[in-house]
Design a protein around this motif. Structure first.
Motif: not given
Lengths: 166, 192
Positions: A148-152
């Protein structure tokens, strides 16, 4: 070395630039004035240097400069003209993405019973909600948060890379 | 280009949807009158003919793209020199100079200069000029090579007209300080 300027300096410079011989009074002055002597010599050197440079210069033709300028102007004008379109496209994409997320949320709410029955969802929910008594974070939970963080982080970067040339 | 024509440049640029403030025929006239002197000025500051070509192109491009009202040929000329001066300064900030002052010419020009500059004193002056900071080189070149007035120099360099005389004097002092003693005693160029 000179330590002050002289009132005859302008006349000396003008004569040297014109390539004229100094008239007798000015020549007599220059002979006795270190400032004017130095200025006269400096003007002679630099003026000759300029003449040599001009003689050897291969300046691009007016046509070439105009042609390059025209091409560049067209390119810049085209980029400027399409900039609003790019902005509108980006805003539209963001709106569509937001709409899709909202629809997905609604669908998930309506279908939560059906989804809850899926084994993979159950496993994911269990992994996310399980708390280790020792306080350590589970591997699956960590992976979900990392994705999720990488996508953000990656999404705005990818958008920037995709749109920067425009 | 006549002054009447120059006076209408701003109107021309804003009234039409043209990309430039001049038509091609007007540009050619302006270019023919100003380009060689401007190229020599940029070349003396950068000591590289390719860089001078690039900056000349950029100078005219910016001039053509900037609507303004000009009060005559001198105003146009000063504007071109002002743009070129700023471009040279910006380029210097972006890239550190890597050209040795002993090899500051392109091969073609160097060969030509070697033939012409037969006296050691003149070479000394050129080397000393190359060691001066940009502003001093610009001042000395405009004043003593181009023969520009103090007002023109001020307009070209963006300094106050009443300070040009002092700036020139200091530039000459710094130039003299860089010259070998023999050249200094004879005056730059050794002609006096």
């Amino acid at each position: 070395m000179m330590t002050r300027t002289c009132s005859h300096e302008d006349a000396v410079v003008a004569a040297a630039l014109a390539g004229h011989e100094l008239d007798a009074p000015l020549e007599a002055h220059v002979a006795g004035c270190a400032n004017c002597r130095e200025v006269h010599a400096l003007v002679s050197v630099l003026h000759d240097d300029r003449a040599d440079t001009l003689a050897q210069a291969q300046v691009p033709s007016a046509g070439l400069v105009w042609w390059k300028a025209t091409l560049r102007a067209r390119h810049e004008d085209a980029a400027r003209a399409t900039r609003p379109i790019t902005v509108v496209a980006a805003v539209t994409a963001a709106a569509v993405a937001g709409l899709l997320v909202s629809v997905a949320g609604l669908l998930a709410w309506w279908m939560q019973d059906a989804l809850a029955a899926q084994p993979i969802v159950q496993a994911l929910a269990a992994a996310m909600s399980t708390s280790d008594p020792s306080g350590a974070v589970s591997g699956v939970r960590l992976a979900v948060w990392l994705v999720a963080g990488a996508l953000l982080v990656a999404t705005p970067l990818l958008l920037y890379v995709a749109l920067r040339d425009e | 280009m006549s002054e009447t024509r120059l006076d209408t440049l701003a109107l021309h640029a804003t009234a039409c949807d043209e990309p430039f403030v001049l038509r091609e025929d007007e540009f050619r006239l302006l270019y023919d009158r100003t380009s060689r002197g401007l190229w020599a000025y940029v070349y003396r500051l950068t000591r590289d003919s390719h860089t001078a070509d690039d900056l000349l192109q950029e100078t005219y491009y910016r001039f053509l793209r900037t609507p303004a009202t000009y009060d005559g040929d001198l105003h146009v000329r000063n504007t071109l020199y002002r743009i070129a001066t700023n471009l040279v300064r910006d380029r210097r900030r972006r890239t550190r100079p890597t050209v040795s002052i002993d090899h500051d010419e392109t091969p073609v020009l160097a060969a030509a200069h070697d033939e012409v500059h037969v006296t050691g004193e003149r070479t000394d002056v050129r080397r000393a000029m190359a060691q001066l900071r940009d502003r001093d080189q610009q001042l000395l070149w405009l004043a003593y090579a181009e023969g520009s007035s103090h007002q023109e120099i001020a307009a070209s360099l963006g300094v106050r007209a009443n300070s040009v005389k002092t700036l020139l004097f200091r530039a000459r002092q710094r130039l003299a300080a860089l010259l070998p003693r023999t050249t200094r005693d004879a005056g730059p160029g050794g002609r006096s």
